[in-house]
Design an enzyme around this catalytic site. Structure first.
Site, PDB file in Angstrom:
ATOM      1  N   THR A   1       0.812  -1.215   0.000  1.00 39.30           N
ATOM      2  CA  THR A   1       0.000   0.000   0.000  1.00 39.30           C
ATOM      3  C   THR A   1       0.847   1.268   0.000  1.00 39.30           C
ATOM      4  OG1 THR A   1      -0.116  -0.066   2.416  1.00 39.30           O
ATOM      5  CG2 THR A   1      -1.920  -1.104   1.197  1.00 39.30           C
ATOM      6  N   LYS A   2       2.168   1.137   0.047  1.00 38.98           N
ATOM      7  CA  LYS A   2       3.039   2.298   0.140  1.00 38.98           C
ATOM      8  C   LYS A   2       3.447   2.787  -1.257  1.00 38.98           C
ATOM      9  CE  LYS A   2       2.994   2.164   4.633  1.00 38.98           C
ATOM     10  NZ  LYS A   2       2.096   1.018   4.874  1.00 38.98           N
TER      11      LYS A   2
END
Length: 379
Positions: free
Chosen positions: A182-183
């Site tokens: 998700t980064k």
């Protein structure tokens, strides 16, 4: 109808190729050629003195807690509005967590409240650069220096973000990054510990290598390696490092695209005459790495309605952290202070889709749906 997910992992095209090279290099366990390439990248681009890739940001934080010799009864100050790993790493060592409230203008911790929370038992301050937006590190470091405390930067969301021109992760004594999918930059799971205080450098490498001086042995500094300290298997395999390196090579392109999306969100929503929501605010000392675009709703009911409205049209927005001081695990351990700003963000913040492949027309669709909901909610 084509749905718009909250997140979609981006592949640069070199990940599988580098993993193939790692597999056939003859060394796929940790600390091989791609691990070293990633370390060199961060050394060269941000001037970090010592970088140690880990299998997660959680691992990097746990390494930090070990390095600081956190023991039963020590107190560690950190925000309540953060992911559980920030606290867990220190709870595992026996620490009592002293939660700090968030800022009025940003979900990050209110730095002006830190000093009042310090006691004779305080050992460290853990700042979380929420949304990749810097805490006021001059103030934090001044407080820490005057009280002889350590500072750990939880920079999970803060790659390629800056405080007054200084890269986040390079200011505190230690820092932890995340490369979760998700980064901005990903390796599926993955993280990194940054060691900025020279006194921790040698021990950090030992803890990283299961409590042994194995790395020193392979450099020819000792004639055999043995168990010399506590530690664990924190370093990732070369497969993870190879994937990560393909991402790092494209960091500037990824960041440019994400910032373009972020700016479009801001521009279209600012011009929408919205009521009931606030847009993100950036402190003057911080840069924006476009990790997320969030809205702060006027109430939890408003947020729930907005998320449902978006979902009905195939757009998946999500809320974020629940206040740790009110969590089932820590509720009875918390000192009872009210943290109203933390609760406000916990109850009212919503995150919009933001990823490399997002298209301009999709962002426009999302912003129009938001404007539509705001107009109908108040009529």
């Amino acid at each position: 109808m084509n749905n718009i997910p909250f997140n979609k992992p981006y592949l640069t095209g070199k990940e599988a190729h580098y993993i193939y090279q790692a597999v056939y290099s003859g060394k796929i366990s940790g600390n091989g050629i791609y691990t070293k390439k990633c370390h060199e990248f961060f050394n060269d681009k941000y001037g970090f003195e010592q970088c140690l890739l880990t299998t997660s940001c959680t691992d990097a934080l746990e390494m930090a807690a070990i390095l600081l010799d956190i023991k039963e009864g020590d107190e560690v100050i950190m925000p309540s509005y953060t992911f559980v790993s920030t606290a867990n790493a220190f709870v595992l060592r026996g620490a009592k967590i002293i939660f700090c409230d968030s800022r009025i203008d940003h979900p990050g911790m209110d730095e002006s409240q830190i000093e009042a929370l310090i006691t004779l038992k305080t050992k460290a301050i853990v700042v979380v650069h929420y949304d990749g937006v810097a805490c006021d590190m001059d103030l934090v470091m001044d407080i820490a220096n005057r009280h002889n405390l350590y500072v750990v930067e939880d920079a999970a969301q803060a790659i390629d973000s800056y405080y007054k021109g200084r890269p986040l992760g390079g200011i505190g004594h230690l820092a932890a990054f995340s490369f979760h999918e998700t980064k901005n930059i990903i390796s599926g799971e993955g993280g990194m510990l940054v060691v900025n205080a020279p006194e921790f450098a040698k021990r950090a490498e030992i803890i990283w290598e299961k409590g042994t001086n194995r790395s020193a042995f392979f450099r020819g500094e000792v004639d055999k390696y043995s168990w010399v300290d506590v530690g664990s298997s924190f370093l990732p395999s070369e497969l993870i490092s190879a994937f990560l390196y393909a991402q790092l090579e494209n960091l500037d392109d990824i960041q440019q695209k994400r910032k373009q999306h972020w700016t479009q969100y801001e521009s279209e929503l600012k011009g929408g005459g919205l009521t009931g929501i606030q847009l993100p605010q950036l402190p003057p000392f911080a840069s924006n790495n476009a990790h997320m675009f969030y809205l702060l709703c006027e109430s939890s009911q408003f947020r729930e309605g907005l998320i449902d409205h978006l979902k009905t049209s195939g757009v998946y927005a999500v809320f974020h952290y629940l206040s740790l001081h009110k969590s089932p695990f820590y509720l009875n351990k918390h000192d009872g202070r009210e943290l109203p700003e933390t609760d406000r963000y916990s109850e009212n913040l919503v995150r919009l889709p933001l990823y490399y492949q997002l298209e301009a027309n999709q962002i426009t669709k999302i912003t129009q749906l938001i404007i539509q909901f705001c107009n109908s909610y108040h009529n």
